[in-house]
Design an enzyme around this catalytic site. Structure first.
Site, PDB file in Angstrom:
ATOM      1  N   GLY A 138      31.513  48.470 -27.697  1.00 43.05           N
ATOM      2  CA  GLY A 138      30.566  49.418 -27.116  1.00 43.05           C
ATOM      3  C   GLY A 138      29.970  48.927 -25.813  1.00 43.05           C
ATOM      4  O   GLY A 138      30.650  48.350 -24.961  1.00 43.05           O
ATOM      5  N   CYS A 139      28.672  49.138 -25.646  1.00 47.67           N
ATOM      6  CA  CYS A 139      27.994  48.837 -24.386  1.00 47.67           C
ATOM      7  C   CYS A 139      28.068  47.368 -24.002  1.00 47.67           C
ATOM      8  O   CYS A 139      27.978  47.030 -22.824  1.00 47.67           O
ATOM      9  CB  CYS A 139      26.527  49.266 -24.468  1.00 47.67           C
ATOM     10  SG  CYS A 139      26.276  51.039 -24.696  1.00 47.67           S
ATOM     11  N   VAL A 140      28.223  46.483 -24.957  1.00 45.61           N
ATOM     12  CA  VAL A 140      28.243  45.050 -24.666  1.00 45.61           C
ATOM     13  C   VAL A 140      29.565  44.608 -24.049  1.00 45.61           C
ATOM     14  O   VAL A 140      29.672  43.493 -23.526  1.00 45.61           O
ATOM     15  CB  VAL A 140      27.948  44.235 -25.947  1.00 45.61           C
ATOM     16  CG1 VAL A 140      29.191  44.102 -26.818  1.00 45.61           C
ATOM     17  CG2 VAL A 140      27.380  42.862 -25.622  1.00 45.61           C
TER      18      VAL A 140
END
Length: 358
Positions: A138-140
Site C-alpha cells: 500500500g502507501c508504504v
C-alpha cells in the site's frame, strides 16, 4: 552507498477540482438520505484542492464489478508506467538495457504478468532483468521500494535498479458503500505513477567508485511493524473489488509511537531530529500529518511539501512519497552533507524509514 540518481512522477490527464469530484461521488454513490451533507464536510476538510483521475468523471458512474475496474487499471497503468520509467531513465541519462533490477508496486489493481513484465519489451529492458513485483504494501511501498533497491545494491554495487509505482486509487471507489471509511477515501485519494533509478557504490563506467552527483545517498533503512494493528489500514476484498479498511485510531497510534521509532533509528546513525534538513513524508491525510508533526516535534513548515502535494494531487498511495522526493530535489534541495528522512506508513500497520544524505 546507494545513490538515487533520478525520480520522475506522472499524472493522468483528467484533473478536477475537489468540488466536482464531491458532486460525482454524491451523484453516483448510493448514499443514505442526509449523508450528502456529511460527504461534503468530509471532502471539504480533506486538505485536497484537486486531483488527477485516470478516467473522465462521467465514466465512474458506470464502472461496476471488479473485472471492469481491473481492465481499466491495466490499460491506464501500462501508459502511466511507461511514461514514468522513460522519464526517470531520461533524467538519469541511462538506457533501459542498463537496468539490472526492477521493483514494481501497486495496490490498486492486479496484473499477472506483472506491470514491469508487460512493459519490458516496449521499454527495452534486457531479457535477463531481475523483477520483483510487490502487492500489499500500500502507501508504504514507495519508501519500502527504495529501501529494497538499496538492499539489493549493497550486495551488487556495480548494478543499477529501478522502482516503478503505479496507483489508480479512483478505480477502487465503492459506489454502494456508505461507510465513513469509503467517504474519507473518496475525499483523499488520487491517481498517479512514479519511477526512481538508483545506482550502487561502484556504478559501471565509474573511475573513482563514486556515482555521478545529482541525487541523495541512501545511508540506511528501517522497517517497523506494529503488532496487533492489522485491521487499522488495508483492503477487504469483495465482488466489486477493494473495500478500504481505515481505522479511526490510526492518528493516535502515530502520535504515540512514531516518535520513538524514528528517534531510535536516527540515534543509531548519530543523527538528531533537529539535524534533519528534509522531511519527505507520505501524505496520509490531515489527521495523520498532524499526528506525524506532533510525534516528531517538527516545526510548522517541516512538512510543507507534503501538505502541498496533498492539496494539489491528493494521496497517490505508494507514488506520493516519490512525487514529494522529486519536489524536494527540484524545489528545496538541502545543503550538501546534511541528512534527510523519507518515511511512509501503510498496511500492517507499519512504517518504513529511509535515511538520506545529500
Amino acid at each position: 552507498m546507494t545513490r538515487i540518481v533520478a525520480v520522475h512522477g506522472v499524472l493522468p490527464p483528467h484533473r478536477y477540482p475537489q468540488e466536482e469530484i464531491t458532486d460525482m461521488v454524491g451523484s453516483s454513490c448510493r448514499l443514505p438520505r442526509g449523508d450528502r451533507a456529511l460527504l461534503e464536510r468530509v471532502h471539504a476538510s480533506a486538505g485536497v484542492r484537486g486531483r488527477h483521475l485516470v478516467l473522465p468523471l462521467e465514466r465512474y458512474a458506470g464502472l461496476d464489478g471488479f473485472g471492469a475496474r481491473n481492465e481499466a487499471f491495466l490499460a491506464a497503468a501500462m501508459e502511466l508506467g511507461r511514461d514514468a520509467v522513460r522519464g526517470a531513465l531520461d533524467q538519469a541519462g541511462l538506457a533501459a538495457s542498463e537496468i539490472d533490477l526492477v521493483v514494481s508496486t501497486s495496490v490498486t489493481g492486479i496484473a499477472a504478468p506483472s506491470l514491469e513484465a508487460r512493459l519490458a519489451t516496449a521499454l527495452g529492458l534486457r531479457p535477463d532483468v531481475k523483477r520483483v513485483p510487490v502487492f500489499g504494501l500500500g502507501c508504504v511501498a514507495g519508501a519500502a521500494g527504495l529501501a529494497r533497491l538499496h538492499d539489493y545494491l549493497v550486495g551488487h554495487p556495480g548494478e543499477t535498479a529501478l522502482l516503478l509505482s503505479v496507483e489508480l486509487c479512483s478505480l477502487t471507489l465503492q459506489r454502494t458503500d456508505p461507510s465513513m471509511q469509503n467517504l474519507v477515501a473518496s475525499a483523499l485519494f488520487g491517481d498517479g505513477a512514479a519511477a526512481a533509478v538508483a545506482v550502487g557504490s561502484r556504478p559501471r563506467g565509474s573511475r573513482d567508485g563514486d556515482p555521478a552527483p545529482g541525487g541523495p545517498r541512501i545511508v540506511a533503512t528501517r522497517s517497523h511493524l506494529f503488532p496487533g494493528t492489522e485491521e487499522l489500514l488495508g483492503w477487504s476484498i469483495g465482488d466489486t473489488g477493494f473495500h478500504i479498511m481505515l481505522g479511526a485510531d490510526l492518528p493516535d497510534l502515530v502520535r504515540r509511537q512514531l516518535g520513538g521509532v524514528v528517534g531510535g533509528f536516527l540515534a543509531d546513525h548519530d543523527v538528531k531530529t533537529a539535524d534533519v534538513t528534509a522531511w519527505i513524508c507520505h501524505p496520509g491525510g490531515p489527521k495523520v500529518l498532524d499526528a506525524v508533526r506532533e510525534a516528531l516535534d517538527l516545526p510548522a513548515r517541516g512538512l510543507e511539501l507534503t501538505w502541498r502535494s496533498l492539496a494539489e494531487v491528493g494521496n497517490l498511495s505508494s507514488a506520493s512519497v516519490l512525487h514529494i522526493l522529486r519536489d524536494t530535489l527540484a524545489l528545496r534541495p538541502p545543503l550538501p552533507g546534511t541528512p534527510g528522512l523519507l518515511l511512509a506508513m501503510g498496511p500492517g500497520f507499519c512504517v518504513e524509514l529511509v535515511l538520506l544524505r545529500w
